[in-house]
Design a protein around this motif. Structure first.
Motif, mmCIF file in Angstrom:
data_model
loop_
_atom_site.group_PDB
_atom_site.id
_atom_site.type_symbol
_atom_site.label_atom_id
_atom_site.label_comp_id
_atom_site.label_asym_id
_atom_site.label_seq_id
_atom_site.Cartn_x
_atom_site.Cartn_y
_atom_site.Cartn_z
ATOM 1 N N ARG A 286 -12.648 11.737 40.043
ATOM 2 C CA ARG A 286 -12.387 11.490 38.630
ATOM 3 C C ARG A 286 -11.025 12.010 38.220
ATOM 4 O O ARG A 286 -10.563 11.716 37.135
ATOM 5 C CB ARG A 286 -13.447 12.150 37.763
ATOM 6 C CG ARG A 286 -14.879 11.691 37.990
ATOM 7 C CD ARG A 286 -14.981 10.212 38.180
ATOM 8 N NE ARG A 286 -16.369 9.776 38.186
ATOM 9 C CZ ARG A 286 -16.806 8.699 38.800
ATOM 10 N NH1 ARG A 286 -15.966 7.957 39.475
ATOM 11 N NH2 ARG A 286 -18.063 8.349 38.763
ATOM 12 N N LEU A 287 -10.366 12.817 39.039
ATOM 13 C CA LEU A 287 -9.076 13.359 38.687
ATOM 14 C C LEU A 287 -7.978 12.309 38.687
ATOM 15 O O LEU A 287 -6.849 12.612 38.330
ATOM 16 C CB LEU A 287 -8.701 14.491 39.644
ATOM 17 C CG LEU A 287 -9.570 15.752 39.522
ATOM 18 C CD1 LEU A 287 -9.190 16.781 40.571
ATOM 19 C CD2 LEU A 287 -9.452 16.366 38.131
ATOM 20 N N PHE B 100 -7.647 10.207 36.578
ATOM 21 C CA PHE B 100 -7.218 10.093 35.194
ATOM 22 C C PHE B 100 -5.905 10.836 34.958
ATOM 23 O O PHE B 100 -5.065 10.412 34.201
ATOM 24 C CB PHE B 100 -8.278 10.700 34.260
ATOM 25 C CG PHE B 100 -9.346 9.740 33.856
ATOM 26 C CD1 PHE B 100 -10.631 9.848 34.361
ATOM 27 C CD2 PHE B 100 -9.075 8.718 32.955
ATOM 28 C CE1 PHE B 100 -11.621 8.960 33.986
ATOM 29 C CE2 PHE B 100 -10.074 7.823 32.568
ATOM 30 C CZ PHE B 100 -11.347 7.957 33.092
ATOM 31 N N ILE B 101 -5.770 12.017 35.604
ATOM 32 C CA ILE B 101 -4.649 12.885 35.291
ATOM 33 C C ILE B 101 -3.317 12.279 35.731
ATOM 34 O O ILE B 101 -2.391 12.181 34.927
ATOM 35 C CB ILE B 101 -4.865 14.277 35.929
ATOM 36 C CG1 ILE B 101 -6.128 14.911 35.337
ATOM 37 C CG2 ILE B 101 -3.653 15.156 35.724
ATOM 38 C CD1 ILE B 101 -6.531 16.208 35.971
ATOM 39 N N LEU C 33 -12.236 9.561 23.265
ATOM 40 C CA LEU C 33 -12.426 10.845 23.943
ATOM 41 C C LEU C 33 -13.248 11.766 23.059
ATOM 42 O O LEU C 33 -12.675 12.572 22.315
ATOM 43 C CB LEU C 33 -11.049 11.457 24.261
ATOM 44 C CG LEU C 33 -10.220 10.751 25.340
ATOM 45 C CD1 LEU C 33 -8.808 11.332 25.360
ATOM 46 C CD2 LEU C 33 -10.857 10.891 26.703
ATOM 47 N N LEU D 33 -10.947 19.323 33.173
ATOM 48 C CA LEU D 33 -9.582 19.070 33.606
ATOM 49 C C LEU D 33 -9.023 17.806 32.974
ATOM 50 O O LEU D 33 -7.858 17.746 32.587
ATOM 51 C CB LEU D 33 -9.538 18.971 35.131
ATOM 52 C CG LEU D 33 -9.692 20.297 35.893
ATOM 53 C CD1 LEU D 33 -9.826 20.036 37.374
ATOM 54 C CD2 LEU D 33 -8.512 21.211 35.598
ATOM 55 N N THR D 34 -9.859 16.799 32.893
ATOM 56 C CA THR D 34 -9.388 15.548 32.303
ATOM 57 C C THR D 34 -9.025 15.736 30.838
ATOM 58 O O THR D 34 -7.996 15.285 30.366
ATOM 59 C CB THR D 34 -10.464 14.460 32.427
ATOM 60 O OG1 THR D 34 -10.802 14.307 33.807
ATOM 61 C CG2 THR D 34 -9.958 13.137 31.879
ATOM 62 N N ILE D 35 -9.902 16.399 30.103
ATOM 63 C CA ILE D 35 -9.622 16.648 28.692
ATOM 64 C C ILE D 35 -8.370 17.494 28.541
ATOM 65 O O ILE D 35 -7.529 17.248 27.677
ATOM 66 C CB ILE D 35 -10.835 17.324 28.021
ATOM 67 C CG1 ILE D 35 -12.013 16.355 27.990
ATOM 68 C CG2 ILE D 35 -10.483 17.783 26.610
ATOM 69 C CD1 ILE D 35 -13.295 16.964 27.486
ATOM 70 N N ALA E 129 -5.830 17.573 30.516
ATOM 71 C CA ALA E 129 -4.659 16.743 30.812
ATOM 72 C C ALA E 129 -4.284 15.899 29.608
ATOM 73 O O ALA E 129 -3.112 15.746 29.271
ATOM 74 C CB ALA E 129 -4.954 15.849 32.020
ATOM 75 N N VAL E 130 -5.284 15.372 28.928
ATOM 76 C CA VAL E 130 -5.008 14.574 27.734
ATOM 77 C C VAL E 130 -4.361 15.435 26.658
ATOM 78 O O VAL E 130 -3.380 15.058 26.027
ATOM 79 C CB VAL E 130 -6.301 13.933 27.205
ATOM 80 C CG1 VAL E 130 -6.068 13.269 25.859
ATOM 81 C CG2 VAL E 130 -6.817 12.920 28.215
ATOM 82 N N PHE F 205 -15.738 8.116 28.533
ATOM 83 C CA PHE F 205 -14.306 8.239 28.288
ATOM 84 C C PHE F 205 -13.666 6.880 28.517
ATOM 85 O O PHE F 205 -14.018 6.177 29.453
ATOM 86 C CB PHE F 205 -13.660 9.261 29.231
ATOM 87 C CG PHE F 205 -14.354 10.585 29.237
ATOM 88 C CD1 PHE F 205 -15.324 10.873 30.174
ATOM 89 C CD2 PHE F 205 -14.040 11.543 28.288
ATOM 90 C CE1 PHE F 205 -15.981 12.086 30.181
ATOM 91 C CE2 PHE F 205 -14.683 12.763 28.298
ATOM 92 C CZ PHE F 205 -15.657 13.043 29.235
ATOM 93 N N LEU G 105 -2.293 9.304 33.420
ATOM 94 C CA LEU G 105 -1.774 9.714 32.131
ATOM 95 C C LEU G 105 -0.366 10.267 32.247
ATOM 96 O O LEU G 105 0.498 9.992 31.423
ATOM 97 C CB LEU G 105 -2.696 10.768 31.508
ATOM 98 C CG LEU G 105 -4.070 10.268 31.054
ATOM 99 C CD1 LEU G 105 -4.955 11.434 30.683
ATOM 100 C CD2 LEU G 105 -3.936 9.319 29.888
ATOM 101 N N LEU H 251 3.036 7.301 25.253
ATOM 102 C CA LEU H 251 1.835 6.528 25.543
ATOM 103 C C LEU H 251 1.558 5.450 24.506
ATOM 104 O O LEU H 251 0.755 4.544 24.754
ATOM 105 C CB LEU H 251 0.624 7.458 25.655
ATOM 106 C CG LEU H 251 0.505 8.293 26.933
ATOM 107 C CD1 LEU H 251 -0.725 9.180 26.863
ATOM 108 C CD2 LEU H 251 0.443 7.396 28.151
#
Lengths: 296, 122
Positions: A3-4, A6-7, A49, B6-8, B10-11, A73, A10, A291
């Motif tokens: 799932r990482l 996403f980072i 989110l 971690l995802t949150i 990063a956002v 998400f 972004l 973004l």
């Protein structure tokens, strides 16, 4: 760990040089808010989110009744002014009645959407898209399929502000029509997915029709009711399921917050009234130089 | 849960390093008000937006219900409230129904537009 992804997505998109921003789903004077159970018709830079849902499911031949909690998400990014991609995923917890709880990630979903037509004076948007569920990326114990599916979809939105109907001008309708094609046709049916929303925009009423002097908390509300159905059309795919979700969306300048009841529309759907809530960010307003703008 | 956190994070980091938010301007109030019926013939309109706007970035067209343009002669910024622009018309408006079509260009060249009407009674 998977799932990482996403980072880095972004981070990379944030470093790409921007072009003109566009913050909301707009058609002329009409802003279409993001809806909670169906997709809206526009191509935008936005993020949900999160979206949180809690419903109760009845027992089936294979599984006991359960209370389902979903944490979802979604991130949508414009490639060009009218072409966008989206990625969504979610985590599900199934509290099974009389059995152990199950939890895990669902399959990752990708969407490619193109805004085909916008008519600003008539407050109309039409888009086409295709969704791709990537099989095997979620936990099968909570219902994630090992195989994937592809769903071509039509989207539309129409505001009634161009009509001489006075206080009814703030009404708007959005809809989706998708045909889900599983990768393994012998394991799952084709499914016709439909969605419809009926909205009444108090911000539109105040800005375009008559200023009633409503306090800001009330004047930024959009009462909405959404209808979503899944209709198996091939094989022995089971019964139609669907929900009716009435609620409210508060539309701020850079975000919106939505809360709706989730009412089962068929006997095969969830067995009692659930709830869904969402915090949604308009990246065109929050980050217009990064973004919030198309990549090209 | 670590992955979700971690995802949150990063956002939130992206939100932080990207600079300040710049919401696009929306019309919040007007004088005469949206949909109002006024008895005093106005020679000025006041439009207040949700964000500070520059007079040069605003276009306002005022017309009769028959589509005849009325003005404006001049668009200026309110010296007290940076969110408000003042539209000065050539003459006080006679009785009738008037439409106001406005558009605002934001810093990122996006243009937000809208329109409303009001009446001047006899």
């Amino acid at each position: 760990m998977r799932r990482l992804f996403f980072i880095p997505i972004l981070a990379v998109l944030g470093l790409v040089p921007p072009r003109a921003a566009h913050s909301h789903a707009e058609a002329g004077a009409r802003l279409f808010p993001a809806t909670l159970t169906i997709d809206d018709p526009a191509v935008e830079d936005e993020a949900s989110l999160p979206t949180v849902m809690r419903i109760r499911n009845g027992a089936t031949d294979d599984n006991p009744a359960n209370r389902e909690s979903d944490l979802n998400f979604e991130f949508d990014k414009r490639i060009t002014e009218r072409l966008g991609i989206g990625i969504s995923d979610g985590y599900t917890i199934l509290d099974q009645i009389g059995d152990k709880s199950l939890q895990g990630w669902r399959n990752v979903n990708l969407t490619l959407k193109y805004q085909v037509y916008v008519n600003e004076p008539h407050e109309f948007i039409a888009s086409v898209g295709v969704g791709r569920e990537i099989g095997g990326t979620g936990k099968t114990a909570i219902g994630a399929d090992r195989y994937g599916s592809t769903t071509p979809t039509l989207y539309f939105g129409k505001g009634l502000g161009d009509l001489p109907i006075g206080y009814f001008r703030p009404f708007a309708i959005t809809g989706t029509l998708g045909y889900q094609l599983p990768d393994q046709t012998n394991a799952a049916p084709n499914v016709l997915n439909t969605g419809l929303s009926l909205q009444y925009s108090l911000p539109y009423l105040q800005e375009q029709v008559v200023d009633l002097g409503l306090p800001e908390l009330v004047g930024n509300l959009v009462p909405v009711v959404e209808f979503a159905t899944k209709n198996p059309v091939t094989g022995n795919g089971g019964a139609r399921t669907g929900t009716i979700s009435p609620g409210l969306v508060y539309t701020g300048d850079t975000y919106q917050v939505g809360l709706e009841a989730v009412i089962p529309a068929t006997s095969a759907s969830n067995t009692s009234v659930g709830v869904i809530g969402q915090i949604h960010f308009f990246l065109g307003d929050l980050m217009p130089k990064t973004l919030g703008k198309p990549l090209f | 849960m670590r992955t979700i956190s971690l995802t949150i994070a990063a956002v939130l980091l992206c939100l932080t390093i990207s600079g300040h938010a710049e919401a696009h301007a929306r019309l919040k109030a007007a004088i005469p008000a949206v949909g109002a019926i006024v008895s005093d013939a106005p020679q000025q309109l006041r439009l207040t937006f949700s964000e500070p706007v520059e007079a040069g970035a605003v276009v306002v067209d005022v017309g009769t219900s028959e589509g005849m343009p009325v003005g404006p002669t001049r668009i200026t910024a309110d010296p007290v409230d940076p969110r408000t622009i003042i539209v000065t018309l050539p003459t006080p408006l006679p009785p009738g129904t008037y439409t106001v079509q406005w558009s605002v260009r934001s810093e990122d060249d996006a243009r937000v537009k809208g329109g409303y009407s009001f009446q001047v009674s006899r």
